[in-house]
Structure formats: structure tokens, C-alpha cells
Write an enzyme that holds these catalytic residues in place. Sequence first.
Site, PDB file in Angstrom:
ATOM      1  N   HIS A 426       0.817  -1.210   0.000  1.00  0.00           N
ATOM      2  CA  HIS A 426       0.000   0.000   0.000  1.00  0.00           C
ATOM      3  C   HIS A 426       0.855   1.265   0.000  1.00  0.00           C
ATOM      4  O   HIS A 426       0.639   2.192  -0.786  1.00  0.00           O
ATOM      5  CB  HIS A 426      -0.953  -0.006   1.203  1.00  0.00           C
ATOM      6  CG  HIS A 426      -1.739   1.257   1.328  1.00  0.00           C
ATOM      7  ND1 HIS A 426      -1.320   2.315   2.107  1.00  0.00           N
ATOM      8  CD2 HIS A 426      -2.886   1.660   0.731  1.00  0.00           C
ATOM      9  CE1 HIS A 426      -2.195   3.302   1.988  1.00  0.00           C
ATOM     10  NE2 HIS A 426      -3.160   2.920   1.170  1.00  0.00           N
ATOM     11  N   ARG A 516      30.062  -4.285 -16.465  1.00  0.00           N
ATOM     12  CA  ARG A 516      31.177  -4.972 -15.799  1.00  0.00           C
ATOM     13  C   ARG A 516      30.663  -6.066 -14.860  1.00  0.00           C
ATOM     14  O   ARG A 516      29.850  -5.795 -13.987  1.00  0.00           O
ATOM     15  CB  ARG A 516      31.985  -3.972 -14.976  1.00  0.00           C
ATOM     16  CG  ARG A 516      32.528  -2.778 -15.743  1.00  0.00           C
ATOM     17  CD  ARG A 516      33.184  -1.803 -14.759  1.00  0.00           C
ATOM     18  NE  ARG A 516      33.790  -0.670 -15.421  1.00  0.00           N
ATOM     19  CZ  ARG A 516      33.181   0.485 -15.651  1.00  0.00           C
ATOM     20  NH1 ARG A 516      31.916   0.648 -15.279  1.00  0.00           N
ATOM     21  NH2 ARG A 516      33.812   1.485 -16.243  1.00  0.00           N
ATOM     22  N   SER A 708      40.272   3.539 -22.315  1.00  0.00           N
ATOM     23  CA  SER A 708      41.215   4.668 -22.297  1.00  0.00           C
ATOM     24  C   SER A 708      41.929   4.813 -20.959  1.00  0.00           C
ATOM     25  O   SER A 708      43.048   5.341 -20.897  1.00  0.00           O
ATOM     26  CB  SER A 708      40.492   5.967 -22.660  1.00  0.00           C
ATOM     27  OG  SER A 708      39.403   6.186 -21.787  1.00  0.00           O
ATOM     28  N   ASP A 710      43.202   2.365 -18.778  1.00  0.00           N
ATOM     29  CA  ASP A 710      44.413   1.541 -18.732  1.00  0.00           C
ATOM     30  C   ASP A 710      45.359   1.875 -19.878  1.00  0.00           C
ATOM     31  O   ASP A 710      46.584   1.851 -19.705  1.00  0.00           O
ATOM     32  CB  ASP A 710      44.052   0.055 -18.770  1.00  0.00           C
ATOM     33  CG  ASP A 710      43.760  -0.493 -17.375  1.00  0.00           C
ATOM     34  OD1 ASP A 710      44.301   0.064 -16.399  1.00  0.00           O
ATOM     35  OD2 ASP A 710      42.986  -1.459 -17.250  1.00  0.00           O
ATOM     36  N   CYS A 757      34.889   2.453 -24.359  1.00  0.00           N
ATOM     37  CA  CYS A 757      34.085   2.380 -23.143  1.00  0.00           C
ATOM     38  C   CYS A 757      34.811   3.032 -21.964  1.00  0.00           C
ATOM     39  O   CYS A 757      34.345   2.985 -20.840  1.00  0.00           O
ATOM     40  CB  CYS A 757      33.738   0.931 -22.806  1.00  0.00           C
ATOM     41  SG  CYS A 757      35.177  -0.112 -22.504  1.00  0.00           S
TER      42      CYS A 757
END
Length: 802
Positions: A426, A516, A708, A710, A757
Site C-alpha cells: 500500500h 562490468r 582509455s 588503462d 568504453c
Amino acid sequence: MVKENKFLLWFDQLTIDDVPLVGGKNASLGEMYQNLTKKGVKVPNGFAITAFAYRYIVQKAGIDQEIKNVLRGLDTKNITQLQEKGRKVRELIRAAPIPKEIHDEISIAYKTMCKLYGPNTDVAVRSSATAEDLPDASFAGQQETYLNIRGEHDLIEACKKCFASLFTNRAIAYRVDKKFDHFQVALSIGVQKMVRSDIACSGVMFSIDTESGFQDVVFISAAYGLGENVVQGAVNPDEYYVHKPTLKRGFRPIISKSMGEKAIKMIYAHDGHKVTKNVPVTDKDRNKYVLTENEMLVLARWAIIIEEHYSKKAGHFKPMDMEWAKDGNSGQLFIVQARPETVQSQKNWNVLEQYELKEKGKLLVQGHSVGSKIGQGSAHIIEDVKNIVNFRKGEVLITDMTDPDWEPIMKIASAIVTNRGGRTCHAAIISRELGIPCVVGCNDATTKVKSGKNVTVSCAEGEHGNVYEGLLKFGIKRIDLKHLTKTRTKVMMNIGTPEGAFEASFIPNQGVGLARLEFIINSYIKIHPKALINYKTIKDPELKKQIDQLTVGYTDKVQYYVDKMAEGVAHIAAAFYPKDVIVRFSDFKTNEYANLIGGHAYEPKEDNPMIGWRGASRYYSANFKDCFALECRAMKKVRESFGLTNLKLMIPFCRTIEEGKNVLAEMKKSGLERGKKDLEVYVMCEIPSNVILAEEFSKIFDGFSIGSNDLTQLTLGLDRDSELVSHVYDERNEAVKTLVRSVITTAKRYKKKIGICGQAPSDYPDFAQFLVTCGIDSISLNPDSVIKTTLAIAEMEKKMRR
């Protein structure tokens, strides 16, 4: 005699067009009984005492003018006055005699029910107002329901109480709020064969996600016993999601199952005074799912049939709110009520509203979030509904649970927090209708939160609703989606936790570029896979206890890992279906894996885990390949059992071509073969070797996704977590851009898909524009960056066309 002048009509005489005669509830039951039982939807039989009968009783007793006199000068904001006037009107109606002509028809109809179902048969007596279940007002729960009614005398008494409940305090206040004339609304009563769910189970079901309005799922809640406990929020029920499009194609897409506490159940009472009572549920029953998977799928199929029927009848999409029950004697499922969903179906989908908490605070309690808003104010704990007169506008209502009697103050609360209840209770339904944040199922909110203290109630942080100490800063972002330019470059999204996926799917996008597995393992599973594989040999009793608490309902601990991972991924894949969803296999470092429950026993200590045993190197290792096989089993389940073939897979931190081949071989052993059943496998481009050998990687993978973060640290030779060299870290460095440009060129030459990504385009729109000039296929962004970066991409594409 025409229908309009009948005192009683059976369900097989009614259709949805008869709302003025028998109210929304009864008209809907008649519509389903006539049209959907032939399609396999089971609806218990019964009859309706008409609104004409109600008006006839009032007029014959001569109390219509008296009722008007009592309600004259009504102020619904004056709770004491509302309670007094409501009580007087109800007493007038209950005292009115049922005329013999109506009494006789009810008696004959009940005798017919007894011939159908056995002597002294049990029935449910439900109110059905002629103004209920309208597109913008549910009127749900405004009037009374009486269960397990047996015998003519008790049936007549229950009918009198039902007629009087047209003027419950909450119904009076609700009609005033919705600007309905009290005397244009009448009450019908449904008398329906009871389903013996007191010795089985029952619940509520929506053909739409109640929180986000996402249309492609059926949401089911379930608890033991009669359904009133679920509707009122007296229990924290099980909750299940089923994906509609792949269910229609013959798959078994139960994409989420969450086990509720189900502490009590409502059953028949046999003490001569009460017809129902609540009793505790055994630990054994609490620690298992209420429904089998087959039963979940049956209910979901019925929800689709019901939704499609009502949508066709209305000429537009019409999501439905249904109540179901299982009969403990026959084992059969039934639909006992269906009405239009009245909140999400009225939403303006052209404007996206995002609430964001701007600062941290002390967490007081946590439960299930209802909606995605934030509210705050002074906490006001109320244990008993008789004390609602003391509640003030703008306060935060903290209570055990609510029912319709609480509605006069719920509409003036800034937020609502309850100890008990699931997302179909409710409190949840009314707070959605009112558009205020609500957190249900907190267990101990009334003891952990102090009355008079300022609190912030946040439903903007995923499936968990949080109650914080103090008035925390928050912001609201409103985005008009009507004028957003469509770009040639695919704009995809990075999705973290699954619970935000339905909401995120409404942001203009072309799929998910990165989901991930680490988020799912951390949030859903929490246990190291080796600890589950080796569960039987674990000696530490404390560790075993932790695992047992998390894996309740699972004797096979490994299956828990597979199921929870599959459900987490499926939640995301379903949210964006049929668009591509690229899921990256787990990329925990050794120190992160060690922090999972039981993880320290299986993880080595490394001086620099960032460039250690991670990604691809784990998957074919003798020490981890059995864990990787579980990830593969989960992905196979998503694609083949759930039918979510929009799922693509991605290998992270793949240093060499040999590693790539080894991983693909391990996947094949688990039934995931690249190219079979349209399976595409991508590789992360995040190591300079991925760029240098891009031509060779193109031969064994379907595409690349540039990481980008790593790639920058390995190109510039720095630890991105080190503050000492953080000033050097910049994805826009020319060395990094040279590598990015090179791998895009190579991928295009070999006709392989290439996207990004990594964080850079979310943080820097100019970097996104650079990627567009390189000809990248897709850019995957954090949800909060999609709009601004899409505009930057559109601007660059326009320049390039000139």
C-alpha cells in the site's frame, strides 16, 4: 429487465463497459471471465451486487439527505472532523435495512455458489466503486474487503459493511482530492469464490516495472497465505521479474528473483469471532521462494494475455495491476483482480528527471526504494493510525506499515518510510501515485530513526532506499528529450549495477558498450567463486555461516554463483533488448578478489596488482579456469535459457594473441563458441600490444572496445592510482591519441567494430569529438554524460559534413 435496473449480475453477464453498473473491479472480473478464461487465464466465478442496488437501499431507507447533511462543511484537512463525519455516515448506511427483494436475490445467488462449490462455501466480499480504476486515479483500497465469509447471514452483514465503506475516511478524502462528487459515485459488491491461498500463497503482479515504468517486464510479488498482507505491506514478499519479449518467444526469462522475509501469513481463523488471523511462517518456508519457476512463468504469461486484451480494447498500450492467488487444495493459480496501472502509464516520457545526492551523510536505515526521488524533513514516528491527527505537512512519515486509513496524511508527507512491505504494498503504490519518495521494508526504521530529527530519504541510489541523518544537499536535473539530435556515431552507455538499468534505458541510447561483471559479483554475489566451489571442505565455521546466510535457498552453492550472475547480467540485457549489450568478463585485480568473502585463501599477494594476474591471464590458468567456467555458464544461461541473444561478450586485459586463443578455447569448453548462435566476442584495447598487434587481434575477435583508462597509464608508464604522478595522467595526451587513432584505422581496414568504453569521452566532450574525427563506430558513456556528449558529437558530425 435491462441490466441497468438489476440488483445482481453474474460475472458472465458483465464486461468492462459495465463500470457504471458494477464498478471497475467487478466489470474487469466479468471481462476476464467472459474473454480470457478461454485463453487459459483462471478466474474464480462469482456475482456482483449492483450500484443500482446500493442506490435503491439508500433511497428506500430515506438516508440520502441525511448523508448530505453530515458531509456539509467538510474539511478533509481537519483529520478529527473527517473521522467524525465519516463515522456518522457509515453508521447511517450500516443501519439501513436490506430490502427483501434484494435480500432474496443475494440468498438465491449464494445458494447457486454452494451448488457449484459445495455447502456453506467460502466467498470473498469485495467493494467495487463506480469511479475506481480510472486512467489517472486507482481508488485502490479505498473501500473494504471481507474474506472467508460463509453462510447467508454473514454474507448480508459483510455486504452492509461494504456499502458503508464507500464513506471510509480515506475514500472521502480521496474523492475530494480527485474532485469527484460523493453522490455521483456508488458502490457495487463482488461476491467471489475464495481461492484457498490461506494454505498456499498469493500476491500482486504488474505488467510493467512499477519503479521506472519499463514496459518489457512482468513484476511479481509473492508471500504465503491470503493476499491482504502483500497488498497492505504487512510482509516483505519475494519479488520476481520476467522479461516479456523473450517469454513470448518460448524462453524462460526469469531475470531476477529476490527472496523476501515473509515473516507472517494470513490464514482462516476458526475461533468463531475472527474470520482470518496472522500466524508466523516457519524458517523452512521463509528460506525458500514462494513460487516455483514454472508458476512464475504461468503468471507472467497471464499478465501478458491480460495486458494485450485490455490494450486492444482501449486502442493503446494499457499496463495492468493484478492480484493472484494459489489454491492450496487444487494447486491451481488464479487471477482474482485486474485493474489499469495508474502511475507510470500517466508519465511524461519526453522529460527525464534525475535526482542526485550532492553530499554524504550518516546512514540510519536502508530498505527497498520506491521511485527515484529524494525527500527530506523532520521525522515523525507514528505507531498507530489513531495518532495521525498530530502529523504536519512536510514531515517524513516513519511507521511500521500503512493501509488506506493513513492516506489523509500520506499526501502531505515529504517522504514515507516503513518497517514492512515490498514494492507492491500500500505505502509503495500510494507514494508512487503521490510522486513522493518512499522506502519500504526497512525492518527497524521506527527504532533507528528518532522523531523530531531532520532526515533525508533517498531513492535515487538504485534499488536500495536510504534514510540519512540531517538535511543533505541534492539536485534535480530535468532533460527534454524531444529535441535531441540523432548521431551517426552510436551513443551507447556504461552500466554499473543492474538495478539502475531499467531507468537508464529511457535515456536516448543505442545499447550498452560496457557492463562490468565486477559490479554484479560485488553487489549480488559477494563471495569468492573458489569459496563456493570448495564449500564442502571449508573448515572455518564463521566463513561457512556467512556463505550460508547469503546463499539461503541454495543447496548447490556453485549454482548460486551462476544464477545470481546470470540474473544481474540479464537485468541489463533485458533493459536494452534488442540493442547490443556488451558484458566484460570479470576484471578484478588480486587484491579486489581477495576482499570478497573467503577470497584471502585463494589470492596471491602482488606488489602491483594493476599489472598483475588479471583479465585474460586468469581465465585459462589452472588456478582459476574452474571459476571462469562459472562465468561462462552464467552467460550461456542469459543467452540460451533467457533468450537474450543481444548479449555480446568481451575479454579484458588480453596481453597477447596466444592469450586470446586460450580464452576462446576455454569459452568453447563451456558452450560459448564465437560465431555459433550469433555470439560475438570483443577484446578490450587497453594495452599498447593491442594496438601494435591490432591486425592479428582482428583475426580472432569480432571487434575492439578501447579502455582509455588503462591504455593511458600503460602508454605513459604511470600508476593512475598514484597521487604523485596524477598531474601527468591525461587521456588527451598526444601519445594516447596516436594509439587510439591507429587502432581505429586498423579496425576499419579489417571491417571490425570498434568503440570506446573508457572514461575519457564522458569527462571530456572534446575527446569525444576527436574520436568522431577518427571514424569510431560507437562511444559508450556514463548515463549522466549522455546528453551533453551527444550534443558535442552532433556538433562535430555537422562540421564534418560541411
